[in-house]
Design an enzyme around this catalytic site. Sequence first.
Site, PDB file in Angstrom:
ATOM      1  N   LYS A 129       0.012 -23.896  -0.254  1.00 40.77           N
ATOM      2  CA  LYS A 129      -1.433 -23.801  -0.098  1.00 40.77           C
ATOM      3  C   LYS A 129      -1.697 -22.837   1.049  1.00 40.77           C
ATOM      4  O   LYS A 129      -1.223 -23.010   2.168  1.00 40.77           O
ATOM      5  CB  LYS A 129      -2.048 -25.167   0.186  1.00 40.77           C
ATOM      6  CG  LYS A 129      -3.581 -25.150   0.197  1.00 40.77           C
ATOM      7  CD  LYS A 129      -4.170 -24.744   1.521  1.00 40.77           C
ATOM      8  CE  LYS A 129      -5.660 -24.688   1.559  1.00 40.77           C
ATOM      9  NZ  LYS A 129      -6.226 -25.178   2.829  1.00 40.77           N
TER      10      LYS A 129
ATOM     11  N   GLY B 118      -7.134 -20.587   5.685  1.00 41.05           N
ATOM     12  CA  GLY B 118      -7.393 -20.474   7.121  1.00 41.05           C
ATOM     13  C   GLY B 118      -7.149 -19.077   7.664  1.00 41.05           C
ATOM     14  O   GLY B 118      -7.276 -18.078   6.955  1.00 41.05           O
TER      15      GLY B 118
ATOM     16  N   GLY C  82     -12.170 -20.743   2.872  1.00 40.37           N
ATOM     17  CA  GLY C  82     -13.259 -21.245   3.709  1.00 40.37           C
ATOM     18  C   GLY C  82     -13.965 -20.163   4.507  1.00 40.37           C
ATOM     19  O   GLY C  82     -15.193 -20.028   4.409  1.00 40.37           O
TER      20      GLY C  82
ATOM     21  N   ASP D  77      -6.332 -28.135  -0.643  1.00 36.87           N
ATOM     22  CA  ASP D  77      -5.147 -28.956  -0.336  1.00 36.87           C
ATOM     23  C   ASP D  77      -4.902 -29.951  -1.471  1.00 36.87           C
ATOM     24  O   ASP D  77      -3.766 -30.136  -1.921  1.00 36.87           O
ATOM     25  CB  ASP D  77      -5.351 -29.758   0.959  1.00 36.87           C
ATOM     26  CG  ASP D  77      -5.600 -28.867   2.159  1.00 36.87           C
ATOM     27  OD1 ASP D  77      -4.821 -27.919   2.354  1.00 36.87           O
ATOM     28  OD2 ASP D  77      -6.569 -29.117   2.891  1.00 36.87           O
TER      29      ASP D  77
ATOM     30  N   LYS E 143      -5.812 -33.175   3.834  1.00 42.63           N
ATOM     31  CA  LYS E 143      -4.469 -32.596   3.945  1.00 42.63           C
ATOM     32  C   LYS E 143      -3.394 -33.689   3.998  1.00 42.63           C
ATOM     33  O   LYS E 143      -2.413 -33.653   3.251  1.00 42.63           O
ATOM     34  CB  LYS E 143      -4.392 -31.778   5.239  1.00 42.63           C
ATOM     35  CG  LYS E 143      -4.151 -30.305   5.010  1.00 42.63           C
ATOM     36  CD  LYS E 143      -4.065 -29.561   6.326  1.00 42.63           C
ATOM     37  CE  LYS E 143      -5.274 -28.697   6.558  1.00 42.63           C
ATOM     38  NZ  LYS E 143      -5.576 -27.776   5.463  1.00 42.63           N
TER      39      LYS E 143
HETATM   40  P1  ADP Z   1      -7.765 -25.429   6.271  1.00 42.29           P
HETATM   41  O1  ADP Z   1      -8.493 -24.167   5.986  1.00 42.29           O
HETATM   42  O2  ADP Z   1      -6.347 -25.177   6.638  1.00 42.29           O
HETATM   43  O3  ADP Z   1      -7.915 -26.483   5.205  1.00 42.29           O
HETATM   44  P2  ADP Z   1      -9.352 -27.297   7.897  1.00 42.29           P
HETATM   45  O4  ADP Z   1     -10.342 -26.889   8.924  1.00 42.29           O
HETATM   46  O5  ADP Z   1      -9.865 -27.899   6.634  1.00 42.29           O
HETATM   47  O6  ADP Z   1      -8.439 -26.015   7.626  1.00 42.29           O
HETATM   48  O7  ADP Z   1      -8.332 -28.350   8.522  1.00 42.29           O
HETATM   49  C1  ADP Z   1      -7.621 -28.078   9.709  1.00 42.29           C
HETATM   50  C2  ADP Z   1      -8.379 -28.580  10.931  1.00 42.29           C
HETATM   51  O8  ADP Z   1      -8.258 -29.986  11.079  1.00 42.29           O
HETATM   52  C3  ADP Z   1      -7.855 -28.066  12.257  1.00 42.29           C
HETATM   53  O9  ADP Z   1      -8.310 -26.766  12.553  1.00 42.29           O
HETATM   54  C4  ADP Z   1      -8.358 -29.102  13.256  1.00 42.29           C
HETATM   55  O10 ADP Z   1      -9.582 -28.692  13.804  1.00 42.29           O
HETATM   56  C5  ADP Z   1      -8.649 -30.323  12.406  1.00 42.29           C
HETATM   57  N1  ADP Z   1      -7.947 -31.554  12.862  1.00 42.29           N
HETATM   58  C6  ADP Z   1      -8.491 -32.789  12.863  1.00 42.29           C
HETATM   59  N2  ADP Z   1      -7.632 -33.707  13.332  1.00 42.29           N
HETATM   60  C7  ADP Z   1      -6.494 -33.051  13.650  1.00 42.29           C
HETATM   61  C8  ADP Z   1      -5.219 -33.462  14.190  1.00 42.29           C
HETATM   62  N3  ADP Z   1      -4.959 -34.731  14.491  1.00 42.29           N
HETATM   63  N4  ADP Z   1      -4.272 -32.520  14.369  1.00 42.29           N
HETATM   64  C9  ADP Z   1      -4.524 -31.237  14.054  1.00 42.29           C
HETATM   65  N5  ADP Z   1      -5.701 -30.771  13.546  1.00 42.29           N
HETATM   66  C10 ADP Z   1      -6.686 -31.666  13.356  1.00 42.29           C
HETATM   67 MG    MG Z   2      -9.555 -27.673   4.595  1.00 42.83          MG
END
Ligand code: ADP
Ligand code: MG
Length: 291
Positions: free
Chosen positions: A30, A33, A66, A186, A245
Amino acid sequence: MGITEQDQTGVLMEALPYIQKYNGKTVVVKYGGNAMIDEELKAAVISDVVLLTLIGIRVVIVHGGGPEINDMLGRIGKESRFVNGLRYTDSETMDIVQQVLCGNVNKDLVMLINRAGGRAVGLCGVDGGLFKAEKLSDGNDYGYVGNITSVDPALVEDMLEKGYIPVVSTIAQGTDEETAYNINADIAASKLAIALKAEKLILLTDVKGLMLDPKDETTLLREVKLSEVPRLEREGVIRGGMIPKVNCCVEAMRSGVQRANIQDGRVPHSILMELLSDEGVGTMFIQKAGD
Ligand code: ADP
Ligand code: MG
């Protein structure tokens, strides 16, 4: 920084058992980001994918988008809100999601892979009936966010068989309404990995992995037992985008995928590191007997 000839040979030899292990196996990546915006990182991901394909690993890319969706929404003066890490999708947003994901983002990736020497084919989740979905209803309203009800991986399997690299964008055809649904990438990657009986699911993101404190990289959890996840959720460690995720890694591993990893897409070649070296990266989920 120079590395000796001996080091270089060592690195190559270390890869051999992993090449043997993954040869002929399916790996679902996947991609999303920051690793998808930065040109240099993008080139590194693409070359990893091409290299893995050339050594006989069946790689499938499932991509998000995104930042690109936000960019387009911004241009028309619209903002998204997120509910439990999922994008609330009204019908105008759904149009943009479909245009951006299935159009620009998907085709740009296909072109990059082709240019790097791979043969990629871009698909979206409605092609060949890949993903079918109904409106996600878990008590919250997410608009046109779908819950995948069935996966037909036949088209993807045919492509892999013929040596193509499938690049999948994640919308699904509705079965309850005449609409397409937006699917979190995801979750789509995980469902596809299960349907393809993949060996491995790799979720690239813009942080090191799952951290006890997201602001402190030294709190990275290198290994998480599936049975620990409910507690981490209760304690609020797993928040926002990490919720889908982590849940989909758990589901993948409970459904036969051998390994699931959440790792940093900002580190160049982190896919190669994870697959072909002794060095583990990011957060690896592990299943113990009885988990
Ligand atoms: P992606 O585009 O990879 O799906 P997301 O923004 O949906 O990105 O998910 C990743 C985000 O989750 C990170 O940037 C962070 O801000 C958030 N996050 C929340 N809880 C945690 C955690 N415990 N550890 C790491 N990241 C976390
Ligand atoms: Mg996401």
